[in-house]
Design a protein around this motif. Structure first.
Motif, PDB file in Angstrom:
ATOM      1  N   LEU A 178       8.460   5.717 -11.324  1.00  0.00           N
ATOM      2  CA  LEU A 178       8.980   6.435 -10.216  1.00  0.00           C
ATOM      3  C   LEU A 178       9.484   5.721  -9.153  1.00  0.00           C
ATOM      4  CD1 LEU A 178       6.852   9.597 -10.125  1.00  0.00           C
ATOM      5  CD2 LEU A 178       8.950   9.266 -11.434  1.00  0.00           C
ATOM      6  N   ALA A 179      10.729   5.616  -8.412  1.00  0.00           N
ATOM      7  CA  ALA A 179      11.040   5.014  -7.431  1.00  0.00           C
ATOM      8  C   ALA A 179      10.621   5.737  -6.325  1.00  0.00           C
ATOM      9  CB  ALA A 179      12.713   4.854  -7.469  1.00  0.00           C
ATOM     10  N   ASP A 206       6.399   7.185  -3.943  1.00  0.00           N
ATOM     11  CA  ASP A 206       6.658   6.619  -2.642  1.00  0.00           C
ATOM     12  C   ASP A 206       6.694   5.251  -2.714  1.00  0.00           C
ATOM     13  OD1 ASP A 206       6.143   9.337  -1.669  1.00  0.00           O
ATOM     14  OD2 ASP A 206       4.029   8.907  -1.251  1.00  0.00           O
ATOM     15  N   ALA A 207       7.466   4.897  -1.455  1.00  0.00           N
ATOM     16  CA  ALA A 207       7.813   3.229  -1.443  1.00  0.00           C
ATOM     17  C   ALA A 207       8.500   2.661  -2.595  1.00  0.00           C
ATOM     18  CB  ALA A 207       6.467   2.651  -1.014  1.00  0.00           C
ATOM     19  N   ALA A 263       0.951  -0.807  -8.032  1.00  0.00           N
ATOM     20  CA  ALA A 263       2.518  -1.334  -8.049  1.00  0.00           C
ATOM     21  C   ALA A 263       2.736  -2.066  -9.392  1.00  0.00           C
ATOM     22  CB  ALA A 263       2.793  -2.060  -7.092  1.00  0.00           C
ATOM     23  N   GLU A 264       3.874  -2.266  -9.788  1.00  0.00           N
ATOM     24  CA  GLU A 264       4.334  -2.706 -11.065  1.00  0.00           C
ATOM     25  C   GLU A 264       4.589  -4.252 -11.055  1.00  0.00           C
ATOM     26  OE1 GLU A 264       7.723  -2.131 -14.680  1.00  0.00           O
ATOM     27  OE2 GLU A 264       7.875  -0.990 -12.751  1.00  0.00           O
ATOM     28  N   ALA A 265       3.719  -4.966  -9.973  1.00  0.00           N
ATOM     29  CA  ALA A 265       3.730  -6.184  -9.523  1.00  0.00           C
ATOM     30  C   ALA A 265       2.578  -6.829 -10.202  1.00  0.00           C
ATOM     31  CB  ALA A 265       3.904  -6.453  -8.300  1.00  0.00           C
ATOM     32  N   ALA A 315       0.751  -1.253  -0.205  1.00  0.00           N
ATOM     33  CA  ALA A 315      -0.036   0.044   0.097  1.00  0.00           C
ATOM     34  C   ALA A 315       1.051   1.191  -0.144  1.00  0.00           C
ATOM     35  CB  ALA A 315      -0.930  -0.044   1.182  1.00  0.00           C
ATOM     36  N   ALA A 316       0.769   2.036  -1.031  1.00  0.00           N
ATOM     37  CA  ALA A 316       1.527   3.273  -1.094  1.00  0.00           C
ATOM     38  C   ALA A 316       0.995   4.092  -2.267  1.00  0.00           C
ATOM     39  CB  ALA A 316       2.891   2.779  -1.487  1.00  0.00           C
ATOM     40  N   ASP A 317       1.176   5.547  -1.944  1.00  0.00           N
ATOM     41  CA  ASP A 317       0.643   6.416  -2.550  1.00  0.00           C
ATOM     42  C   ASP A 317       1.747   7.303  -3.285  1.00  0.00           C
ATOM     43  OD1 ASP A 317      -2.011   5.821  -2.200  1.00  0.00           O
ATOM     44  OD2 ASP A 317      -2.035   6.725  -0.184  1.00  0.00           O
TER      45      ASP A 317
END
Length: 447
Positions: free
Chosen positions: A97-98, A57-58, A185-187, A28-30
């Motif tokens: 973005l990282a 983020d994250a 996420a890129e997962a 969970a990240a924004d």
């Protein structure tokens, strides 16, 4: 034995599959999205530039970059104007973005020719703080000679900020109040998240901008002149004041949303000796008001609510004295995109709590004013207030057609307005008399 082994193998396979899903599931990240503040003074002869700052983020995130942004531009006493800004230069349709990495995305559009002075820019679809700029429409040479800054757009496309710039930008994003736009996420092949830019969601409404000030317009303010049955004029002043400003701007408490309103209406006889005022009505009020209740029902895009106490009198004595006190409830329903063509329906229902000077006024005025309007903030608007008395045949129609004056004379504000009245009681003095129909034309500060 074989059945036991099969069950054990099935459980092992299930645990392995669950572990794989958990490993692939996104954390969970924004990502913060902010609207960067441009120079304080903008060269109005050059295109408008709006810059978004996106911060990851994250873990690494993917974001779909919209090709256009819907920007609402508004200036003092001018109706808000919807502008479509297009992405400048060339850049990836999806940003990766990282954690802590930032990216700026620039959009451009032409400034509406009617805008002057200080201008507020709001971007629809993102919960970022608006920005204020001052337009300088003087020729570029004069601007440079005066040593004023300009907003000359760079030619570089979307650029990645360095570590130092990223820190500064992140601070700016926090200060600007950049809000979250859900990031995926890129997962597991998750689809990239698009920055919301729909035409209605998150778009600032014209009434919201008008109501944002502590001292603001209440009912329309205008001056109109007509000539039926002799030259005459009709004008109205109206404002409201928020009495208490609480710590929480989103509070719905009574004290935090308590307003004092004042409206003064006059009929002026311009053909009689000494040009006397036919009647003047004074209408102070104290009421609770929410510009947006948050209610969305069917096609209703916004619902405002006002309720409270109102006094109305004409300040005269003897047989010409008129006075009423009412308790009222006024919901205002908006249908459609409020920055485009839309409907507004506002029934004002009231109960008389004092009418000693005119006990029979409900026969002519009834118990409700119904206001219906259709228009666009930066174009035409037609509105009408209808009243129906409790007795057959009594009532009135008070209608207006208005158009922004800045479209006709750049640099001006307000509206060109035409009004038509038919029926009983254009003013309190004549509440029980049928007035001659009147067509008037003039100027309105608000509508």
């Amino acid at each position: 034995m074989t059945r036991s082994v099969s069950r054990s193998a099935a459980r092992s396979a299930a645990y392995a599959a669950l572990a794989m899903l958990l490993a692939l599931a996104p954390l969970a990240a924004d990502a913060a999205v902010a609207l960067l503040q441009p120079p304080r003074i903008i060269d109005g002869t050059r295109p408008m530039t709006v810059t978004l700052l996106v911060t990851g983020d994250a873990q690494t995130r993917r974001f779909t970059v919209p090709a256009t942004l819907q920007v609402t531009a508004s200036a003092d006493l001018l109706a808000p104007i919807r502008v479509e800004a297009r992405r400048a230069g060339h850049g990836p349709a999806v940003l990766r973005l990282a954690d802590g990495e930032t990216r700026t995305i620039r959009y451009t559009a032409d400034w509406p020719v009617t805008l002057r002075g200080q201008v507020r820019l709001d971007v629809a679809g993102i919960d970022a703080a608006p920005v204020l700029v001052t337009l300088n429409r003087a020729p570029a040479e004069a601007t440079a000679a005066a040593g004023e800054p300009s907003n000359r757009a760079g030619t570089a496309a979307d650029t990645t900020a360095g570590a130092t710039a990223g820190t500064t930008a992140g601070t700016t994003a926090g200060t600007q109040g950049g809000a979250t736009a859900g990031a995926a996420a890129e997962a597991a092949g998750a689809a990239p998240t698009a920055l919301a830019s729909g035409p209605a969601n998150g778009a600032p409404a014209p009434a919201d901008l008008r109501d944002g000030q502590r001292l603001s317009f209440n009912e329309p303010m205008y001056f109109l002149v007509g000539a039926h049955n002799g030259a005459n004029a009709k004008f109205q002043l109206s404002f409201k004041y928020r009495i208490f400003e609480g710590e929480d701007p989103t509070s719905r408490g009574v004290l935090n949303n308590l307003y004092f309103g004042y409206t003064q209406f006059s009929l002026w006889d311009l053909h009689g000796d000494s040009r006397p005022f036919r009647d003047t009505n004074y209408r102070p009020s104290l009421y609770y008001y929410l510009s947006d209740t948050g209610v969305r029902i069917g096609n209703v895009s916004r619902l405002s609510l006002a309720t409270g106490f109102e006094h109305e009198s004409n300040g005269r004595s003897g047989d010409e004295s008129r006075s009423i006190n009412t308790l009222f409830l006024k919901p205002t329903f908006y249908f459609g995109d409020q920055t485009d063509w839309h409907w507004r329906v506002a029934p004002k229902v009231y109960a008389y709590v004092g009418k000693s000077d005119n006990e029979d006024i409900p026969h002519y005025r009834g118990y409700m004013d119904l206001n219906i309007a259709y228009g666009k903030p930066d174009s035409w608007e037609f509105s009408a207030t209808l009243r129906k008395g409790t007795r057959k045949g009594y009532g009135s129609i008070d209608a207006y057609l208005s158009y922004p004056l800045a479209h006709l004379v750049p640099g001006t504000a307000g509206y060109l307005m035409a009004g038509y009245f038919w029926g009983w009681g254009e003013s309190l003095l004549d509440y029980n008399q049928k007035s001659p129909w009147q067509f008037r034309i003039g100027y309105a500060l608000s509508r």
